[in-house]
Motif scaffolding. Structure first.
Motif, PDB file in Angstrom:
ATOM      1  N   ALA B   3      -5.798  -0.292 -31.510  1.00  0.00           N
ATOM      2  CA  ALA B   3      -6.661   0.118 -30.403  1.00  0.00           C
ATOM      3  C   ALA B   3      -7.447   1.373 -30.767  1.00  0.00           C
ATOM      4  N   HIS B   4      -6.769   2.314 -31.411  1.00  0.00           N
ATOM      5  CA  HIS B   4      -7.428   3.538 -31.851  1.00  0.00           C
ATOM      6  C   HIS B   4      -8.557   3.243 -32.818  1.00  0.00           C
ATOM      7  N   ILE B   5      -8.210   2.390 -33.782  1.00  0.00           N
ATOM      8  CA  ILE B   5      -9.205   2.064 -34.813  1.00  0.00           C
ATOM      9  C   ILE B   5     -10.428   1.426 -34.184  1.00  0.00           C
ATOM     10  N   ILE B   6     -10.185   0.524 -33.238  1.00  0.00           N
ATOM     11  CA  ILE B   6     -11.304  -0.154 -32.579  1.00  0.00           C
ATOM     12  C   ILE B   6     -12.133   0.814 -31.746  1.00  0.00           C
ATOM     13  N   GLN B   7     -11.436   1.739 -31.071  1.00  0.00           N
ATOM     14  CA  GLN B   7     -12.155   2.734 -30.267  1.00  0.00           C
ATOM     15  C   GLN B   7     -13.189   3.487 -31.092  1.00  0.00           C
ATOM     16  N   ASN B   8     -12.797   3.834 -32.324  1.00  0.00           N
ATOM     17  CA  ASN B   8     -13.678   4.652 -33.155  1.00  0.00           C
ATOM     18  C   ASN B   8     -14.746   3.855 -33.895  1.00  0.00           C
ATOM     19  N   LEU B   9     -14.630   2.539 -33.835  1.00  0.00           N
ATOM     20  CA  LEU B   9     -15.488   1.701 -34.666  1.00  0.00           C
ATOM     21  C   LEU B   9     -16.995   1.989 -34.529  1.00  0.00           C
ATOM     22  N   PRO B  10     -17.516   2.116 -33.304  1.00  0.00           N
ATOM     23  CA  PRO B  10     -18.966   2.349 -33.199  1.00  0.00           C
ATOM     24  C   PRO B  10     -19.407   3.610 -33.952  1.00  0.00           C
ATOM     25  N   GLN B  11     -18.616   4.681 -33.807  1.00  0.00           N
ATOM     26  CA  GLN B  11     -18.974   5.919 -34.492  1.00  0.00           C
ATOM     27  C   GLN B  11     -18.863   5.749 -36.008  1.00  0.00           C
ATOM     28  N   VAL B  12     -17.828   5.047 -36.435  1.00  0.00           N
ATOM     29  CA  VAL B  12     -17.660   4.790 -37.871  1.00  0.00           C
ATOM     30  C   VAL B  12     -18.862   4.025 -38.409  1.00  0.00           C
ATOM     31  N   ALA B 158     -19.220   0.099 -20.358  1.00  0.00           N
ATOM     32  CA  ALA B 158     -19.410  -1.348 -20.413  1.00  0.00           C
ATOM     33  C   ALA B 158     -18.295  -2.041 -21.199  1.00  0.00           C
ATOM     34  N   LEU B 159     -17.902  -1.432 -22.323  1.00  0.00           N
ATOM     35  CA  LEU B 159     -16.891  -2.029 -23.191  1.00  0.00           C
ATOM     36  C   LEU B 159     -15.731  -1.047 -23.329  1.00  0.00           C
ATOM     37  N   PRO B 160     -14.758  -1.122 -22.438  1.00  0.00           N
ATOM     38  CA  PRO B 160     -13.727  -0.072 -22.346  1.00  0.00           C
ATOM     39  C   PRO B 160     -12.908   0.112 -23.620  1.00  0.00           C
ATOM     40  N   PHE B 161     -12.894  -0.890 -24.502  1.00  0.00           N
ATOM     41  CA  PHE B 161     -12.098  -0.722 -25.720  1.00  0.00           C
ATOM     42  C   PHE B 161     -12.818   0.095 -26.780  1.00  0.00           C
ATOM     43  N   PHE B 162     -14.077   0.474 -26.531  1.00  0.00           N
ATOM     44  CA  PHE B 162     -14.803   1.355 -27.442  1.00  0.00           C
ATOM     45  C   PHE B 162     -14.906   2.757 -26.869  1.00  0.00           C
ATOM     46  N   ASN B 163     -14.853   3.757 -27.742  1.00  0.00           N
ATOM     47  CA  ASN B 163     -15.252   5.092 -27.328  1.00  0.00           C
ATOM     48  C   ASN B 163     -16.766   5.200 -27.370  1.00  0.00           C
ATOM     49  N   ASN B 164     -17.290   6.229 -26.685  1.00  0.00           N
ATOM     50  CA  ASN B 164     -18.719   6.491 -26.808  1.00  0.00           C
ATOM     51  C   ASN B 164     -19.011   6.966 -28.223  1.00  0.00           C
ATOM     52  N   ALA B 165     -20.237   6.695 -28.677  1.00  0.00           N
ATOM     53  CA  ALA B 165     -20.642   7.164 -30.003  1.00  0.00           C
ATOM     54  C   ALA B 165     -21.862   8.055 -29.862  1.00  0.00           C
ATOM     55  N   THR B 166     -21.978   9.024 -30.761  1.00  0.00           N
ATOM     56  CA  THR B 166     -23.135   9.910 -30.704  1.00  0.00           C
ATOM     57  C   THR B 166     -23.887   9.865 -32.030  1.00  0.00           C
ATOM     58  N   PHE B 167     -25.162  10.153 -31.939  1.00  0.00           N
ATOM     59  CA  PHE B 167     -25.931  10.328 -33.179  1.00  0.00           C
ATOM     60  C   PHE B 167     -27.138  11.206 -32.924  1.00  0.00           C
ATOM     61  N   GLN B 168     -27.680  11.731 -34.014  1.00  0.00           N
ATOM     62  CA  GLN B 168     -28.903  12.525 -33.933  1.00  0.00           C
ATOM     63  C   GLN B 168     -30.090  11.632 -34.191  1.00  0.00           C
ATOM     64  N   SER B 169     -31.279  12.092 -33.760  1.00  0.00           N
ATOM     65  CA  SER B 169     -32.464  11.268 -34.036  1.00  0.00           C
ATOM     66  C   SER B 169     -32.671  11.114 -35.546  1.00  0.00           C
ATOM     67  N   SER B 170     -32.160  12.074 -36.342  1.00  0.00           N
ATOM     68  CA  SER B 170     -32.336  11.942 -37.787  1.00  0.00           C
ATOM     69  C   SER B 170     -31.655  10.684 -38.329  1.00  0.00           C
ATOM     70  N   PHE B 171     -30.601  10.232 -37.630  1.00  0.00           N
ATOM     71  CA  PHE B 171     -29.922   9.006 -38.051  1.00  0.00           C
ATOM     72  C   PHE B 171     -30.903   7.832 -38.089  1.00  0.00           C
ATOM     73  N   LEU B 172     -31.709   7.733 -37.016  1.00  0.00           N
ATOM     74  CA  LEU B 172     -32.685   6.649 -36.971  1.00  0.00           C
ATOM     75  C   LEU B 172     -33.709   6.792 -38.085  1.00  0.00           C
ATOM     76  N   LEU B 173     -34.099   8.051 -38.315  1.00  0.00           N
ATOM     77  CA  LEU B 173     -35.081   8.316 -39.364  1.00  0.00           C
ATOM     78  C   LEU B 173     -34.542   7.864 -40.722  1.00  0.00           C
ATOM     79  N   VAL B 174     -33.297   8.268 -41.019  1.00  0.00           N
ATOM     80  CA  VAL B 174     -32.683   7.907 -42.294  1.00  0.00           C
ATOM     81  C   VAL B 174     -32.631   6.395 -42.432  1.00  0.00           C
ATOM     82  N   LEU B 175     -32.190   5.758 -41.363  1.00  0.00           N
ATOM     83  CA  LEU B 175     -32.024   4.314 -41.405  1.00  0.00           C
ATOM     84  C   LEU B 175     -33.362   3.604 -41.627  1.00  0.00           C
TER      85      LEU B 175
END
Ligand SMILES: Nc1ncnc2c1ncn2[C@@H]1O[C@H](COP(=O)(O)OP(=O)(O)OP(=O)(O)O)[C@@H](O)[C@H]1O
Ligand SMILES: [Mg+2]
Lengths: 240, 330
Positions: B3-12, B158-175
């Motif tokens: 459960a922990h691992i899944i929670q962190n998945l979006p951020q990972v 919306a998806l309780p098994f996930f934690n919220n994830a954060t990112f900076q706008s630079s992430f989009l730029l890099v991608l």
């Protein structure tokens, strides 16, 4: 020093080395426009080295090579090729992971005009219809005979003034060899000047105007095709 | 635990992707040069680092002239990345000319070229350090912040098994920028005449020269492209992570090289895939190692984890995941 020559290609007294090892010693030969000349000799005699010296893959230490009135013995290989000398290397050397189409296109690397490239490709298909059916196949997956056709086709894409072939019959079934030699003859009849290196002396001398025999880096005999074919030494050494 | 691992998945995924695309582009520089010269160009990581510093220099210059405030950030970014890419591209060409070509002419053993590249790596690090210290008094440089707007992905509601994830706008730029670079390179290599020449030279250099191809020029073009992409990625790194020093190229270079090996060295698409995979694995490890090992290993062991994966892959598939296309000598 301005060199002069009355011949289309003239190789004058070249010595070529691989680091310390001398592979050619005072090799002399010439080819006139429209001729088909063969260079025969046994393994390690220096046939490939002669072609490589002409094409710029090996730089002769001494002597000169004059092509179309120009001294080319110090040219890099791509410059020599730009002048119109094409070499079909020993063992075909197809680019294995380029497609057949790409292998042909790369032969016309110096040509910018797409129509010219397409025209030349059609000409290659006239000689080798099989290639047309295999355009998207990777070069490395073709059979030995097909690869030889592709290697010759690739050289024709350059529209060379002089075509040098290094043992095109190597490793091929007799019937394919016959086909390839017929096509070489046909190309020559259409005006192409050809220098043909062969161990398969009999077939080479049959289609050649003239021939040279090379032995341990030296030209030991020359003459027209019929003469050489009748020569006792040649018969003993190469036509046995 | 799961459960922990899944929670962190979006951020990972976000962090792993950011790092992974950076690895991917740098890995291409290694793989292209290897494909064509069979040389592991260890200096490439430092070309990446030099790109980051060149980007910083241009950014500071623009700031000094007041452009940073006056122009839209994206325009400033484009100016910075283009200048840094061209400069590092030329640097790569220069390195090849001065250091590798003379060795090639003499037919020196590959090992000599490898040692030379390690030497160049040190030279670049020291040179950049010297210049940075001369100019700023410190070799660690913090770039003016750009694209640091923070976003939060509200996944949890919306998806309780996930934690919220954060990112900076630079992430989009890099991608976005790396994906553009990867696609452009792929098209260049597979669809253009010079790309075809590059593949031909990689497969059989001697025969390529018979096709009127100037092999030295193709090698220069290869170094230019690989180095320019590496330098541009250095700029992205600077913007994403803020702080740079002359040694960032070392570890990152080794990781990118690892990625290239993972994908099958010499294979460009393999390098892309290997880079992204390594980045994801690394971030997965950083986030979960302590959970998996019940605190015995922390995030600092992430590299070990990534390298173990590499070793496992190589044991079972020594040619890399896409190794078929490694230069096979005819
Ligand atoms: N790359 C090389 N390095 C060192 N020596 C070489 C090299 N290539 C050829 N040689 C030597 O030069 C001599 C001439 O070789 P060359 O390849 O020209 O012979 P060839 O007549 O083409 O033989 P074959 O019929 O076997 O192809 C041989 O003694 C050979 O061992
Ligand atoms: Mg030979």
């Amino acid at each position: 020093m301005a060199e002069v020559s009355n011949h289309f290609l003239e190789v004058k007294k070249i010595d070529s080395f691989y680091s310390q090892i001398q592979a050619l010693e005072g090799v002399d030969l010439y080819i006139d426009k429209g001729e088909i000349v063969t260079l025969i000799g046994s393994n390690g005699a220096g046939k490939s080295t002669t072609l490589k010296s002409i094409s710029g893959q090996v730089r002769p230490k001494n002597g000169s090579i004059i092509f179309d009135g120009q001294e080319i013995s110090k040219f890099q290989a791509h410059k020599t090729a730009l002048l119109g000398i094409a070499q079909v290397p020993e063992g075909r050397r197809i680019f294995p992971r380029l497609t057949v189409r790409e292998n042909l296109q790369i032969g016309a690397f110096s040509v910018k005009d797409k129509h010219v490239i397409a025209e030349r490709m059609e000409r290659v298909f006239n000689y080798f219809p099989r290639l047309k059916e295999r355009l998207n196949q990777k070069g490395g997956t073709m059979s030995g005979g097909e690869q030889q056709m592709l290697a010759i086709g690739r050289a024709l894409m350059m529209k060379p003034k002089l075509l040098m072939l290094d043992e095109p019959s190597m490793g091929l079934a007799p019937i394919i060899v016959e086909q390839i030699f017929d096509i070489i003859k046909e190309m020559n009849e259409e005006g192409m000047t050809i220098l043909l290196v062969e161990q398969n002396a009999y077939q080479a001398l049959q289609i050649a105007d003239r021939g040279y025999v090379i032995q341990t880096g030296q030209i030991v005999l020359d003459g027209n095709g019929d003469e050489l074919m009748k020569n006792e030494q040649v018969r003993a050494a190469y036509l046995a | 635990m799961l459960a922990h691992i899944i929670q962190n998945l979006p951020q990972v995924l976000i962090d792993g992707l950011t790092l992974g695309v950076v690895y991917a582009v740098v890995a291409i520089g290694y793989t292209m040069v290897y494909g064509i010269l069979e040389l592991i160009n260890f200096a490439h990581g430092d070309v990446f680092m030099t790109g980051a510093f060149m980007g910083a220099i241009v950014l500071f210059l623009l700031m000094g002239m007041g452009f940073l405030a006056a122009l839209p950030a994206i325009l400033v970014f484009i100016i910075v990345i283009v200048i840094a890419a061209i400069a590092t591209g030329l640097l790569g060409v220069g390195i090849e000319r001065v250091a590798y070509r003379p060795l090639r002419k003499k037919n020196a053993p590959k090992l000599i070229a490898l040692i030379t590249s390690i030497g160049i790596s040190f030279v670049l690090e020291d040179l950049v350090r010297f210049i940075a210290e001369l100019k700023t008094g410190n070799y660690i440089v913090t770039a003016p912040p750009m694209f640091n707007h923070k976003f939060t992905l509200n996944l949890h509601s919306a998806l309780p098994f996930f934690n919220n994830a954060t990112f900076q706008s630079s992430f989009l730029l890099v991608l976005i920028v790396t994906i553009i670079m990867l696609i452009a390179l792929d098209l260049f290599v597979n669809k253009t005449k010079w790309g075809m020449a590059m593949r031909a030279v990689a497969q059989d250099r001697d025969t390529a020269s018979l096709m009127t191809i100037n092999v030295n020029r193709v090698i220069s073009v290869t170094f230019f492209i690989g180095s320019a992409l590496g330098g541009a990625t250095g700029v992205l790194f600077m913007i994403q992570y803020g702080t740079i020093d002359p040694y960032i190229g070392f570890v990152l270079g080794i990781k990118a090289f690892t990625a290239a090996v993972l994908g099958g060295i010499g294979n460009i698409r393999g390098a892309m895939f290997g880079g992204v995979m390594l980045g994801l694995l690394e971030m997965f490890a950083a986030s979960n190692l302590s959970i998996i090992t019940h605190g015995a290993m922390g995030a600092e062991y992430k590299d070990v984890f990534a390298f173990i994966i590499l070793i496992l892959v190589l044991i079972f598939k020594p040619e890399g995941l896409f190794g078929k296309a490694v230069v096979e000598k005819v």
